[in-house]
Each structure stands twice: as structure tokens, then as C-alpha cells.
Design a protein around this motif. Structure first.
Motif, short mmCIF file in Angstrom:
data_model
loop_
_atom_site.label_atom_id
_atom_site.label_comp_id
_atom_site.label_asym_id
_atom_site.label_seq_id
_atom_site.Cartn_x
_atom_site.Cartn_y
_atom_site.Cartn_z
N LEU A 36 0.82 -1.21 0.00
CA LEU A 36 0.00 0.00 0.00
C LEU A 36 0.86 1.27 0.00
O LEU A 36 0.64 2.18 -0.79
N ILE A 37 1.87 1.30 0.86
CA ILE A 37 2.66 2.52 1.02
C ILE A 37 3.55 2.77 -0.21
O ILE A 37 3.85 3.91 -0.55
N ALA A 38 3.94 1.70 -0.92
CA ALA A 38 4.75 1.85 -2.13
C ALA A 38 3.95 2.45 -3.28
O ALA A 38 4.53 2.92 -4.26
N GLN A 106 10.59 -10.44 10.93
CA GLN A 106 11.14 -9.33 11.71
C GLN A 106 11.98 -8.42 10.82
O GLN A 106 11.89 -7.19 10.90
N ALA A 107 12.82 -9.02 9.98
CA ALA A 107 13.67 -8.23 9.09
C ALA A 107 12.82 -7.44 8.09
O ALA A 107 13.12 -6.28 7.79
N LEU A 108 11.72 -8.05 7.62
CA LEU A 108 10.83 -7.34 6.70
C LEU A 108 10.11 -6.20 7.41
O LEU A 108 9.93 -5.13 6.84
N GLU A 109 9.70 -6.41 8.65
CA GLU A 109 9.08 -5.33 9.43
C GLU A 109 10.06 -4.16 9.55
O GLU A 109 9.69 -3.00 9.34
N LEU A 110 11.30 -4.47 9.90
CA LEU A 110 12.31 -3.43 10.06
C LEU A 110 12.49 -2.65 8.76
O LEU A 110 12.45 -1.42 8.74
N ALA A 111 12.65 -3.37 7.65
CA ALA A 111 12.88 -2.71 6.35
C ALA A 111 11.65 -1.92 5.90
O ALA A 111 11.78 -0.80 5.41
N THR A 112 10.48 -2.49 6.08
CA THR A 112 9.25 -1.83 5.63
C THR A 112 8.98 -0.55 6.40
O THR A 112 8.73 0.50 5.81
N TYR A 113 9.03 -0.63 7.72
CA TYR A 113 8.72 0.55 8.52
C TYR A 113 9.82 1.60 8.43
O TYR A 113 9.56 2.79 8.55
#
Length: 198
Positions: A36-38, A106-113
Motif C-alpha cells: 500500500l505505502i509503495a 522481523q527483518a521485513l518489518e524493520l525494512a518496511t517501517y
């Protein structure tokens, strides 16, 4: 809920990182946020290049054909998503070096946010003046780096000293990834996939 951490990342980032870490979401939730944000930079860039016109600073505004602007926006959308996945994979892969044991979610959460402020900068494309885009982009980049430095020790559950070095490694990897994406764009443009002006 999609975008449920958005305001917290801007108003109280450290507390919001703790909330994200405590309530790890499913991969589906992080993906929904990312997808969504992209859309923000992709859609705003399409509107700016096809309908408003880019102002490079001198002369008349430049317009792309609607079809060319659509292709450029789609390429940007998928490139941004691939970039976040690449950054998530690098953060996941480097975790072992810093005694962190993250899973890929977790890594995807970090990168996404972390990438969220950069994607929000896409709204600036609706005022397509080069100096304005550069200033807003620099502010977004600075805040994204700040989020990364505050988020790594919390999400990866490591001490702040290690978190600083870990985050610095992720920033360096992200810059290399950015250069690779830009080089890919140049190669594609030289092969005839470049923008078509009206």
C-alpha cells in the motif's frame, strides 16, 4: 490493521518500535503495509509526469506520454518493493554476525517501517519542482535512517552498541542496493525502455 503503526513512527518512534517488537505481525500484515505505502510515490510520480509536468528549473515543464509515465510508475513500484525485500534479506542475513536471531518477518518489518518515510516523500512529487523534491527527499531519507538506528536494537533484541554497528551495516548495504537499482534503470533506459516525452 494496515498502516496501524504509521502515526506512532512519526510521533513516538522508540515506543512504536517496542510495540512492533512485542506484537510481531504476520508476514501478510507487513506485506500489506509495503504494497500500500509503495503506491504513494508510484501514483504521485505518474500524476506529476503525465499531467502536471516536471520543472527541472529552467524552461518549460516536461511531460511524459501517459503510456510512458505508466510504465515508469509501474517500474518504480516494483523496484521499491524489490528494494525493501533486498534490504530485509540483507538485515536478516547480517543478523547472525551481530548475535541476533531474527526471522525474515522481523527483518521485513524493520525494512518496511524504515522505508515508510521515504515512500511518504512521494507526495512531494505532486509539486514537481526539482529543488523542492530534493529537500523533501533529504528530510525523508534522514528520518528513515533515524528510524533504522532506533529500530534495529529493539526489533533484533540486541544491545544498543551492537545495534549501532548493525544499523550502520544495513545503511551501507542499502546504499549499495540503491546504486544497483539506479544502475539497472540506466541500463534499461539505454536498451530503449526510457521515458518518452510528449
Amino acid at each position: 490493521m494496515i498502516l496501524n503503526h504509521l502515526m506512532g513512527l512519526y510521533t513516538h518512534p522508540k515506543q512504536e518500535w517496542h510495540t512492533i517488537e512485542k506484537n510481531h505481525e504476520a508476514l501478510k500484515s507487513s506485506m500489506s503495509h509495503l504494497l500500500l505505502i509503495a503506491l504513494i510515490p508510484a501514483v504521485c510520480s505518474y500524476i506529476a509526469t503525465a499531467h502536471i509536468g516536471w520543472n527541472p528549473g529552467a524552461g518549460e515543464p516536461l511531460f511524459l506520454t501517459s503510456q510512458s509515465a505508466m510504465y515508469m510508475s509501474m517500474g518504480m513500484y516494483f523496484g521499491l518493493i524489490a528494494g525493501v525485500f533486498g534490504l530485509a534479506y540483507l538485515a536478516y542475513w547480517m543478523g547472525k554476525t551481530f548475535d541476533a536471531k531474527p526471522d525474515f518477518t522481523q527483518a521485513l518489518e524493520l525494512a518496511t517501517y524504515t522505508a515508510t518515510p521515504l515512500f511518504m516523500v512521494g507526495f512531494a512529487a505532486l509539486y514537481p519542482v526539482l529543488w523542492f523534491i530534493m529537500v523533501v527527499g533529504l528530510v525523508g531519507l534522514t528520518y528513515s535512517v533515524y528510524l533504522l538506528y532506533t529500530g534495529v536494537p529493539i526489533i533484533m533484541n540486541i544491545p544498543e552498541e551492537k545495534g549501532f554497528i548493525y544499523a550502520s551495516s544495513v545503511v551501507t548495504s542499502g546504499l549499495v542496493l540503491l546504486v544497483a537499482l539506479m544502475a539497472s534503470s540506466v541500463i534499461l533506459w539505454s536498451m530503449g525502455f526510457g521515458p518518452m516525452l510528449q
